[in-house]
Design a protein around this motif. Sequence first.
Motif, PDB file in Angstrom:
ATOM      1  N   UNK A  69      40.982  32.235  23.710  1.00  0.00           N
ATOM      2  CA  UNK A  69      41.858  33.371  23.996  1.00  0.00           C
ATOM      3  C   UNK A  69      42.850  32.999  25.092  1.00  0.00           C
ATOM      4  N   UNK A  70      42.355  32.361  26.157  1.00  0.00           N
ATOM      5  CA  UNK A  70      43.211  31.938  27.258  1.00  0.00           C
ATOM      6  C   UNK A  70      44.264  30.946  26.785  1.00  0.00           C
ATOM      7  N   UNK A  71      43.880  30.002  25.940  1.00  0.00           N
ATOM      8  CA  UNK A  71      44.817  29.013  25.406  1.00  0.00           C
ATOM      9  C   UNK A  71      45.936  29.701  24.636  1.00  0.00           C
ATOM     10  N   UNK A  72      45.591  30.635  23.754  1.00  0.00           N
ATOM     11  CA  UNK A  72      46.606  31.327  22.957  1.00  0.00           C
ATOM     12  C   UNK A  72      47.502  32.210  23.832  1.00  0.00           C
ATOM     13  N   UNK A  73      46.927  32.851  24.855  1.00  0.00           N
ATOM     14  CA  UNK A  73      47.718  33.685  25.748  1.00  0.00           C
ATOM     15  C   UNK A  73      48.728  32.843  26.518  1.00  0.00           C
ATOM     16  N   UNK A  74      48.280  31.705  27.058  1.00  0.00           N
ATOM     17  CA  UNK A  74      49.186  30.828  27.804  1.00  0.00           C
ATOM     18  C   UNK A  74      50.287  30.289  26.892  1.00  0.00           C
ATOM     19  N   UNK A  75      49.933  29.929  25.658  1.00  0.00           N
ATOM     20  CA  UNK A  75      50.917  29.435  24.698  1.00  0.00           C
ATOM     21  C   UNK A  75      51.953  30.521  24.388  1.00  0.00           C
ATOM     22  N   UNK A  76      51.487  31.746  24.170  1.00  0.00           N
ATOM     23  CA  UNK A  76      52.383  32.869  23.898  1.00  0.00           C
ATOM     24  C   UNK A  76      53.299  33.123  25.101  1.00  0.00           C
ATOM     25  N   UNK A  77      52.724  33.151  26.307  1.00  0.00           N
ATOM     26  CA  UNK A  77      53.498  33.427  27.510  1.00  0.00           C
ATOM     27  C   UNK A  77      54.567  32.355  27.724  1.00  0.00           C
ATOM     28  N   UNK A  78      54.233  31.090  27.492  1.00  0.00           N
ATOM     29  CA  UNK A  78      55.215  30.012  27.628  1.00  0.00           C
ATOM     30  C   UNK A  78      56.353  30.173  26.622  1.00  0.00           C
ATOM     31  N   UNK A  79      56.041  30.633  25.410  1.00  0.00           N
ATOM     32  CA  UNK A  79      57.093  30.887  24.415  1.00  0.00           C
ATOM     33  C   UNK A  79      58.024  32.005  24.885  1.00  0.00           C
ATOM     34  N   UNK A  80      57.476  33.050  25.498  1.00  0.00           N
ATOM     35  CA  UNK A  80      58.291  34.150  26.019  1.00  0.00           C
ATOM     36  C   UNK A  80      59.211  33.633  27.126  1.00  0.00           C
TER      37      UNK A  80
END
Length: 70
Positions: A51-62
């Motif tokens: 979950x943390x990995x996907x959240x960080x990936x999403x946040x970096x895309x934003x």
Amino acid sequence: MALESAFGGFVQSQRNIADDVYDGAFKGLVITSPDGERVYYDNRLPGWELVSYHWKHFWNKVIDWFINNL
């Protein structure tokens, strides 16, 4: 059963065209005993780490979108 790395075409990281050693990249690799009961190696992220990995990936895309568009 075995792992194998095969030639995938000439890419940027290949230094020597005559070199016959290639990198292998595996996603979700799990190595178990032949009967499947014992896990020797598991490359998948468990629970909250996933979950943390996907959240960080999403946040970096934003953040990247804002950098590129504003």
